[in-house]
Design a protein around this motif. Structure first.
Motif, mmCIF file in Angstrom:
data_model
loop_
_atom_site.group_PDB
_atom_site.id
_atom_site.type_symbol
_atom_site.label_atom_id
_atom_site.label_comp_id
_atom_site.label_asym_id
_atom_site.label_seq_id
_atom_site.Cartn_x
_atom_site.Cartn_y
_atom_site.Cartn_z
ATOM 1 N N GLY A 16 0.518 -1.256 -0.191
ATOM 2 C CA GLY A 16 -0.067 -0.034 0.124
ATOM 3 C C GLY A 16 0.783 1.339 0.028
ATOM 4 N N HIS A 17 1.830 1.064 0.213
ATOM 5 C CA HIS A 17 2.991 2.435 -0.017
ATOM 6 C C HIS A 17 3.109 2.847 -1.402
ATOM 7 C CE1 HIS A 17 4.071 2.214 4.326
ATOM 8 N NE2 HIS A 17 4.213 0.961 4.241
ATOM 9 N N LYS A 21 7.198 6.704 -1.896
ATOM 10 C CA LYS A 21 7.750 6.272 -0.661
ATOM 11 C C LYS A 21 8.693 5.271 -0.803
ATOM 12 C CE LYS A 21 3.986 7.436 2.413
ATOM 13 N NZ LYS A 21 2.797 6.941 3.210
ATOM 14 N N LYS A 22 8.691 4.462 -1.623
ATOM 15 C CA LYS A 22 9.355 3.323 -2.007
ATOM 16 C C LYS A 22 10.649 3.783 -2.730
ATOM 17 C CE LYS A 22 5.612 -0.108 -2.961
ATOM 18 N NZ LYS A 22 5.163 -0.999 -3.763
ATOM 19 N N ILE A 48 11.943 -5.281 -2.377
ATOM 20 C CA ILE A 48 10.903 -4.842 -1.403
ATOM 21 C C ILE A 48 10.041 -6.162 -1.323
ATOM 22 C CG2 ILE A 48 9.347 -3.299 -0.866
ATOM 23 C CD1 ILE A 48 10.609 -1.108 -2.237
ATOM 24 N N ASP A 49 9.776 -6.667 -0.212
ATOM 25 C CA ASP A 49 8.898 -7.612 -0.127
ATOM 26 C C ASP A 49 7.667 -7.173 0.481
ATOM 27 O OD1 ASP A 49 7.455 -10.221 0.173
ATOM 28 O OD2 ASP A 49 8.848 -11.163 1.498
ATOM 29 N N GLU A 50 6.420 -6.941 -0.175
ATOM 30 C CA GLU A 50 5.050 -6.433 0.462
ATOM 31 C C GLU A 50 4.286 -7.413 0.692
ATOM 32 O OE1 GLU A 50 4.184 -2.487 -1.632
ATOM 33 O OE2 GLU A 50 4.278 -4.067 -3.197
ATOM 34 N N PHE A 51 3.797 -7.366 2.040
ATOM 35 C CA PHE A 51 2.641 -8.477 2.335
ATOM 36 C C PHE A 51 1.511 -7.697 2.713
ATOM 37 C CE2 PHE A 51 5.327 -6.744 6.057
ATOM 38 C CZ PHE A 51 4.305 -6.311 6.826
ATOM 39 N N GLU A 52 0.574 -8.448 2.506
ATOM 40 C CA GLU A 52 -1.141 -8.045 2.902
ATOM 41 C C GLU A 52 -1.372 -8.015 4.287
ATOM 42 O OE1 GLU A 52 -3.108 -6.995 0.619
ATOM 43 O OE2 GLU A 52 -1.806 -7.666 -1.009
ATOM 44 N N ASP A 72 -6.696 2.676 4.346
ATOM 45 C CA ASP A 72 -7.338 2.393 2.991
ATOM 46 C C ASP A 72 -6.932 3.411 2.065
ATOM 47 O OD1 ASP A 72 -8.265 4.991 3.928
ATOM 48 O OD2 ASP A 72 -10.237 4.416 4.232
ATOM 49 N N GLU A 73 -7.269 3.674 0.866
ATOM 50 C CA GLU A 73 -6.850 4.456 -0.107
ATOM 51 C C GLU A 73 -6.547 5.840 0.245
ATOM 52 O OE1 GLU A 73 -5.637 4.327 -3.212
ATOM 53 O OE2 GLU A 73 -5.631 1.878 -2.993
ATOM 54 N N ALA A 74 -7.940 6.355 1.089
ATOM 55 C CA ALA A 74 -7.638 7.808 1.475
ATOM 56 C C ALA A 74 -6.537 8.157 2.328
ATOM 57 C CB ALA A 74 -8.811 8.011 2.025
ATOM 58 N N GLY A 75 -6.052 7.325 3.194
ATOM 59 C CA GLY A 75 -5.145 7.468 4.257
ATOM 60 C C GLY A 75 -3.807 7.189 3.923
ATOM 61 N N ARG A 76 -3.579 7.052 2.730
ATOM 62 C CA ARG A 76 -2.282 6.620 2.251
ATOM 63 C C ARG A 76 -1.250 7.960 2.032
ATOM 64 N NH1 ARG A 76 -3.248 1.762 -1.782
ATOM 65 N NH2 ARG A 76 -3.881 0.573 -0.181
#
Length: 76
Positions: A16-17, A21-22, A48-52, A72-76
């Motif tokens: 979600g980043h 940011k990455k 970069i290993d992303e997890f749910e 959520d999308e709005a909080g990123r």
């Protein structure tokens, strides 16, 4: 005599980043490794290993349940 080596770093972060940011993350890690290990930036590999968030728990609670709506999308 200096030995040349190629650091390989894996960073585990929740999905979600943003790509920006990455980019900042890998730049900061690369700079830190160049400074700390006296190596060349072109020798550094970062994965970069992303997890749910549903696959991450703290204190017996899934992260997605603990922080509903926070990521959520709005909080990123």
């Amino acid at each position: 005599m200096r030995k040349n080596f190629m650091p390989f770093v894996t960073v585990k972060i929740a999905r979600g980043h943003s790509i920006e940011k990455k980019r900042r993350l890998v730049e900061a890690i690369t700079n830190a490794l160049v400074s700390a290990l006296d190596t060349k930036p072109e020798w550094i590999t970062i994965h970069i290993d992303e997890f749910e968030r549903e696959n991450w728990a703290v204190n017996g609670l899934l992260h997605c349940d603990r922080h509903r709506g926070r990521h959520d999308e709005a909080g990123r």
